[in-house]
Design an enzyme around this catalytic site. Structure first.
Site, PDB file in Angstrom:
ATOM      1  N   GLU A 121       0.798  -1.221   0.000  1.00  0.00           N
ATOM      2  CA  GLU A 121       0.000   0.000   0.000  1.00  0.00           C
ATOM      3  C   GLU A 121       0.837   1.282   0.000  1.00  0.00           C
ATOM      4  O   GLU A 121       0.427   2.276  -0.573  1.00  0.00           O
ATOM      5  CB  GLU A 121      -0.932   0.009   1.227  1.00  0.00           C
ATOM      6  N   SER A 385     -51.604 -36.518   1.521  1.00  0.00           N
ATOM      7  CA  SER A 385     -51.899 -37.500   2.566  1.00  0.00           C
ATOM      8  C   SER A 385     -51.031 -37.340   3.807  1.00  0.00           C
ATOM      9  O   SER A 385     -51.295 -37.996   4.829  1.00  0.00           O
ATOM     10  CB  SER A 385     -51.725 -38.915   2.012  1.00  0.00           C
TER      11      SER A 385
END
Length: 615
Positions: A121, A385
């Site tokens: 950086e 069912s």
């Protein structure tokens, strides 16, 4: 006599002076200006230019600085309260809000972490005074050559100034203010202090602020214990934290870490051999369950009401990570294989504890990233069912017994004649056999003996199903609407002796280290133990010799019920073994029919596979 006028004066005759003849211009030298006078004039202009230049610069700085934020100290971090959701075994499932770890000191961190950050950086961080003209020129040249912005010239101090005081807008005004604030920060703090502030406040993706929160989130260790490749990965994240973090894209995170390691070699922070060794060691931990997002969304949906306030929360979930992974894998395998051949595109699975209602696993669909809609909790479909046990429970409560015979022949009610599919009528069958073989005409007759549609709907609601039920005989065949979660939880009462449970996903909570109470409804009696035992016996017959035989697991007692809706639009199996209840639904979101997929086929098979995988 008047005096005589004076005699007129005699004028002197002056001959005219002839004009001098013009000389050629070239023959006339310019006036000579003294050197001292010329120097004073130049100095005056320089002084005036300097004065006006300083005044202009002052006005320009004043223009950019008039709305600067207060810089009498580093502002406190403003953040949303964080919520961390952990699985039952402590693995992280989800986070919300902003995560901050412990405040770290530079002396406590591995030297490789700040070295990696400066290498990638701001390599001149230790030597510049907040602004790096060399870095700006290098970035401008690179951007000009590329024809686009490929490099930034901001120093770490400028980045810190932006993060602490300014917004992320890209304007000339903001950049100038960023530079002014960087100069102030450099005068106010030492280089080590600036690094510490940066490392504790920088955003690194997935809601994590600061290297300690990110290290714990991505690697499961505090920042003071990160190794070299982990330090490189953290240092590479400020460039694009939302895109490069390991949670969002593991491959990009690894590639970025490799770039940082190369930069560290270039700056002399590490050797080439160290870089190559770290590239071989780079292994990200197994990411959390990719589909647990459905569970997390459901478990956290009422968070504000359950835990009011702004404190950070750490919540312990009921979900078992291993079981969740097994459920996901088997659901995906079924949908990709036999499901695809039968026209099945979606499914949902719920596993919960029959005695408490704790949800152990939840898959709300096939792929969470593709669709966050939770088919386990939000989809309401006809259960077919699979609803019949509630009809039979209402009949038991009216005094019928599983051994009691019921006619199974054809039946017509007005214009409606329920079909029995491939079942061949025997004249009469026991209640137990009628449920085991899912005989529709017998179920309708049981419904009327039980007191009709309202009695069946009341029994279902008593066990926790808040559905819309028809007020006619079709309710016996499951034409109401239910969700998979509530249907599965209702079956828990058949498994635990008759107690209604409420599904829940949070079992413990802490705020700033203090335990919080977790409100949860206690199980309550919904049917007699005798009726629960009778239903359980009938459901065991479904698996032993009825429509649910595909769910049978050798050596295990399994009970459950199949469900299939008209035209094979929905297929269900809800079953239990031991203390676990498993609910399964298969179908298509648009209601498109499947190809002969019934509850006793693929859903029952998936139930068995989940149990055999180690439930």
């Amino acid at each position: 006599m008047p005096p005589a006028p004076p005699a007129r004066a005699r004028r002197r005759q002056v001959p005219p002076v002839p004009a001098p003849a013009p000389r050629p211009a070239s023959s006339s030298p310019p006036p000579v200006v003294p050197a001292r006078r010329r120097g004073r004039s130049l100095l005056g202009w320089l002084v005036q230019g300097l004065v006006f230049g300083v005044l202009g610069l002052f006005l320009l700085v004043l223009y950019f600085a008039w709305d600067l934020p207060r810089v009498d100290g580093v502002p406190a971090a403003t953040r949303r309260p964080s919520v961390t959701l952990l699985a039952a075994d402590g693995a992280m499932l989800a986070t919300q809000g902003d995560l901050y770890g412990e405040t770290v000191r530079l002396k406590d961190l591995p030297r490789t972490l700040p070295a990696a950050l400066m290498a990638v950086e701001d390599r001149r961080f230790r030597s510049h005074w907040g602004i790096d003209p060399y870095g700006l020129a290098r970035a401008a040249l690179a951007n000009w050559r590329a024809g686009e912005v490929v490099q930034g010239g901001s120093t770490l101090t400028q980045q810190l100034a932006k993060n602490l005081f300014l917004t992320a807008e890209r304007t000339t005004r903001r950049k100038v203010q960023e530079a002014l604030l960087a100069l102030w920060l450099e005068r106010r703090f030492s280089k080590d202090q600036l690094l510490e502030i940066y490392l504790n406040r920088v955003y690194l993706g997935a809601g994590a602020y600061g290297v300690d929160a990110a290290a714990r989130l991505f690697f499961g260790v505090p920042a003071r214990r990160v190794n070299l490749w982990q330090a490189a990965m953290l240092a590479g994240l400020p460039k694009a934290p939302s895109r490069l973090n390991p949670r969002a894209s593991p491959d990009l995170a690894v590639a970025r870490a490799a770039e940082v390691l190369e930069a560290m070699v270039e700056t002399g922070a590490i050797t080439q051999a160290q870089m190559e060794a770290e590239l071989g060691r780079m292994r990200l931990p197994t990411p959390p369950s990719r589909q647990a997002g459905w569970f997390a969304d459901w478990a956290l949906e009422d968070l504000a009401e359950t835990f009011p306030g702004n404190a950070d929360l750490v919540l312990r979930a009921t979900l078992h990570a291993r079981l969740q992974a097994s459920v996901e894998a088997r659901l995906e395998a079924l949908l990709a294989g036999p499901g695809a051949r039968a026209g099945v595109t979606q499914g949902a699975v719920v596993v919960l504890d029959a005695h408490t209602g704790a949800v152990r696993a939840m898959a709300g669909g096939r792929e969470f990233r593709a669709s966050q809609f939770n088919r386990a909790t939000s989809a309401r479909r006809q259960p077919g069912s699979a609803f019949k046990p509630f009809v039979f429970l209402a009949a038991l409560e009216k005094g019928m017994r599983p051994e009691e015979d019921v006619p199974d022949g054809p039946l017509t009610l007005g214009s409606w004649s329920p079909s029995n599919g491939t079942w061949r009528p025997r004249g009469e069958v026991s209640m137990e056999e009628a449920l085991a073989q899912s005989v529709n005409t017998a179920a309708v007759r049981v419904l009327f003996r039980a007191g009709g549609p309202r009695a069946a709907a009341e029994a279902a609601r008593r066990l926790g199903i808040d559905g819309r039920f028809p007020n006619d005989a079709s309710i016996a065949l499951g034409t109401g609407e239910v969700s998979l979660l509530e249907l599965t939880a209702a079956y828990a009462a058949f498994a635990n002796g008759g107690l209604r449970v409420t599904p829940f996903g949070i079992t413990g909570a802490q705020a700033t280290g203090a335990a919080l109470p977790v409100p949860r409804p206690a199980p309550r009696r919904a049917m007699t133990p005798e009726d629960a035992a009778a239903i359980r016996r009938m459901l065991e017959a479904v698996v032993a010799r009825g429509t649910g035989r595909a769910a049978a697991v050798p050596g295990r007692t399994v009970a459950g019920k199949t469900g299939t809706t008209q035209d094979f639009r929905d297929a269900w199996f809800i079953g239990f073994t031991g203390s676990s209840v498993i609910g399964i639904w298969l179908g298509n979101d648009d209601g498109r029919p499947m190809e002969d997929v019934r509850g006793g086929t693929l859903p029952a098979r998936l139930f068995r596979e989940i149990v055999e995988a180690g439930l």
